[in-house]
Design a protein around this motif. Structure first.
Motif, mmCIF file in Angstrom:
data_model
loop_
_atom_site.group_PDB
_atom_site.id
_atom_site.type_symbol
_atom_site.label_atom_id
_atom_site.label_comp_id
_atom_site.label_asym_id
_atom_site.label_seq_id
_atom_site.Cartn_x
_atom_site.Cartn_y
_atom_site.Cartn_z
ATOM 1 N N LEU A 7 0.955 -1.187 0.130
ATOM 2 C CA LEU A 7 0.144 -0.030 0.036
ATOM 3 C C LEU A 7 0.888 1.139 0.052
ATOM 4 N N ASN A 8 0.557 2.298 -0.774
ATOM 5 C CA ASN A 8 1.520 3.368 -0.901
ATOM 6 C C ASN A 8 1.309 4.214 0.257
ATOM 7 N N ARG A 9 2.569 5.010 0.436
ATOM 8 C CA ARG A 9 2.224 5.803 1.771
ATOM 9 C C ARG A 9 1.325 6.866 1.897
ATOM 10 N N ARG A 10 0.730 7.126 0.589
ATOM 11 C CA ARG A 10 -0.370 8.350 0.930
ATOM 12 C C ARG A 10 -1.428 7.453 1.748
ATOM 13 N N LEU A 11 -1.521 6.291 1.540
ATOM 14 C CA LEU A 11 -2.901 5.422 1.937
ATOM 15 C C LEU A 11 -2.561 4.707 3.296
ATOM 16 N N THR A 12 -1.280 4.759 3.678
ATOM 17 C CA THR A 12 -1.137 4.387 4.756
ATOM 18 C C THR A 12 -1.881 4.510 6.003
ATOM 19 N N GLY A 13 -2.401 3.332 6.677
ATOM 20 C CA GLY A 13 -3.297 3.747 8.069
ATOM 21 C C GLY A 13 -4.759 3.688 7.408
ATOM 22 N N MET A 14 -4.955 3.585 6.123
ATOM 23 C CA MET A 14 -6.350 3.799 5.855
ATOM 24 C C MET A 14 -7.102 2.595 5.516
ATOM 25 N N GLY A 15 -6.711 1.499 6.216
ATOM 26 C CA GLY A 15 -7.066 0.094 5.937
ATOM 27 C C GLY A 15 -8.744 0.107 5.532
ATOM 28 N N THR A 16 -9.402 -0.770 6.281
ATOM 29 C CA THR A 16 -10.964 -0.777 5.916
ATOM 30 C C THR A 16 -11.565 0.056 6.409
ATOM 31 N N THR A 17 -12.646 0.862 5.875
ATOM 32 C CA THR A 17 -13.345 1.852 6.229
ATOM 33 C C THR A 17 -14.411 1.311 7.529
ATOM 34 N N ILE A 18 -14.387 2.322 8.417
ATOM 35 C CA ILE A 18 -15.190 1.915 9.701
ATOM 36 C C ILE A 18 -16.747 1.334 9.339
ATOM 37 N N PHE A 19 -17.084 1.870 8.215
ATOM 38 C CA PHE A 19 -18.342 1.377 7.895
ATOM 39 C C PHE A 19 -18.625 -0.200 7.476
ATOM 40 N N VAL A 20 -17.338 -0.563 6.671
ATOM 41 C CA VAL A 20 -17.353 -2.131 6.424
ATOM 42 C C VAL A 20 -17.272 -2.789 7.789
ATOM 43 N N ALA A 129 -10.492 12.444 3.822
ATOM 44 C CA ALA A 129 -8.967 12.387 4.136
ATOM 45 C C ALA A 129 -8.214 11.458 3.092
ATOM 46 N N ALA A 130 -8.931 10.262 2.541
ATOM 47 C CA ALA A 130 -8.375 9.340 1.518
ATOM 48 C C ALA A 130 -8.176 10.141 0.318
ATOM 49 N N ALA A 135 -4.452 12.773 -3.767
ATOM 50 C CA ALA A 135 -4.273 13.952 -4.494
ATOM 51 C C ALA A 135 -2.889 14.549 -3.957
ATOM 52 N N GLY A 136 -2.058 13.941 -3.082
ATOM 53 C CA GLY A 136 -0.891 14.474 -2.569
ATOM 54 C C GLY A 136 -0.845 15.779 -1.801
ATOM 55 N N ALA A 137 -2.215 16.155 -1.514
ATOM 56 C CA ALA A 137 -2.449 17.442 -0.656
ATOM 57 C C ALA A 137 -2.253 17.271 0.810
#
Ligand code: PMP
Ligand code: GLN
Length: 389
Positions: A7-20, A129-130, A135-137
């Protein structure tokens, strides 16, 4: 595969959404799911009939036009005129998307450069947040604090820097239920104009306002040309699985968002687009009855949660109630929500996952009330037995 993380570093920590996570827990434990916001009753039958007929008649079964079918773009423009007096050209100023989720993603991917800052109300809806990260912002939170969850507009002013590119607003706000007042939108608009900021407004709960009215930012002086307004059919018409959303903005902004959108899904939901075009033209009574029904459900769940010992922050809009669990002798919303199904057969959402400043939301838990009365009543009974368990 080496040692590099997949998983690229931009998405680190964004595993499964809380809704799922929480909806799966509801299914696994047979609990009442007051977590993920989806109604347990479908929207108007006649609108479902339009979708079914479209499929059978071969309308929309092949790729619809990139910007959306003309009937739907026209209906969206008419809706903006009818409810807000805002005029949009259906050919150049309206874009149909795969839900508000894709509209948000496309807008953020199109409008942001790496390094740009985006100011957004915290707690944030999780896809913000994701997508800002993709977008790298950089996201810059403006924390809505209990008990009022009003935005501190002086703080907003102080958060604006030369790197701020856009404000990402959500009114009515998920999960707090805050609905921006005319005074608040006026100040926000002045700041946007003064600092030449773009504004994205997520208005998916526009028809679920119980106190006050919905004030679209695009209606304010200087805002029409800098606002990307986003909404969708999921909440308003109780068809969250159809994923029909839209953007209204200037031709230049729509063209930018469309450029990103065409490489995300290109197009989606052909037959449902015909149905949503009809839905947007439903009479005023549909919208009024829908709101009144949810208002009543809000009061039902609010009273039940209060009786069960929660501190209830009454929402002005949306179909969510944020509560504080401290009066129950609890502190950690995430632990609480993970154990709640076992303790009493109810699922809720811990607001803390929507925060950068996690302390501000640690003890807050969200319940949805877009469920049948009997389901809400059963959930209330179960929650009432919570104290001391
Ligand atoms: N924004 C907010 C604030 C939401 O709560 C949701 C969830 N419905 C969405 C966007 C996504 O909407 P859609 O299902 O149309 O993609
Ligand atoms: N918008 C819904 C909510 O906030 C859920 C959407 C989703 O599952 N991503 O509960």
């Amino acid at each position: 595969m080496g040692t590099r993380s997949l998983l690229n570093r931009r998405l680190t920590g964004m595993g499964t959404t809380i809704f799922v996570e929480m909806s799966a827990l509801a299914v696994a434990t047979g609990s009442i799911n007051l977590g993920q916001g989806f109604p347990d009753t479908d929207g108007p039958h006649e609108i479902a009939q339009v979708a079914a007929s479209a499929v059978l008649a071969g309308r929309g079964n092949q790729y619809p036009p990139g910007p959306g079918i003309p009937e739907l773009r026209t209906a969206i423009a008419e809706h903006q005129q009818r409810f807000y007096g805002l005029t949009y050209d259906p050919d150049t100023e309206v874009l149909v998307t795969a839900g508000a989720t894709e509209a948000l993603a496309a807008a953020l991917l199109a409008l942001l450069e790496p390094g740009d800052e985006v100011i957004a109300f915290e707690p944030f809806y999780d896809s913000y947040a994701a997508c800002i990260a993709m977008a790298g912002a950089t996201r810059v939170p403006l924390t809505l604090r209990a008990p009022s969850f009003r935005p501190d507009l002086d703080e907003l002013r102080s958060l604006i820097t030369p790197r701020t590119r856009l404000l990402l607003l959500n009114t009515p706000h998920n999960p707090t239920g805050t609905v921006l007042t005319p005074e608040e939108v006026a100040v926000i608009a002045e700041l946007a104009v003064e600092h030449d900021l773009l504004v994205i407004t997520d208005e998916v709960y526009e028809h679920l306002v119980f106190a006050g009215t919905h004030h679209p930012l695009a209606a304010l002086p200087g805002m029409r040309e800098r606002t990307v307004a986003i909404s969708s059919a999921g909440k308003t018409f109780s068809f969250t699985g159809w994923k029909v959303g839209w953007v209204t903005a200037t031709p230049e902004l729509v063209a930018a968002v469309r450029t990103a959108k065409q490489y995300l899904t290109f197009v989606s939901a052909g037959p449902f687009q015909y149905a949503v075009a009809e839905a947007l033209r439903l009479p005023d009574t549909y919208f009024a009855d829908f709101r009144a029904d949810l208002h009543r459900k809000r009061d039902l769940l609010s009273a039940g949660l209060t009786a069960a010992g929660f501190r209830v922050f009454e929402p002005q809009g949306t179909y969510f109630i944020t509560t504080d669990i401290t009066p129950l002798g609890e502190r950690d919303g995430l632990d609480f929500c993970r154990s709640l199904p076992e303790r009493c057969g109810v699922v809720a959402i811990p607001n803390v996952v929507f925060y950068d400043n996690t302390d501000a939301g640690r003890s807050h838990v969200r319940f949805t009330f877009c469920k049948q009365d009997a389901v809400l009543e059963r959930a209330i009974e179960r929650l009432a037995g919570l104290q001391g368990r």
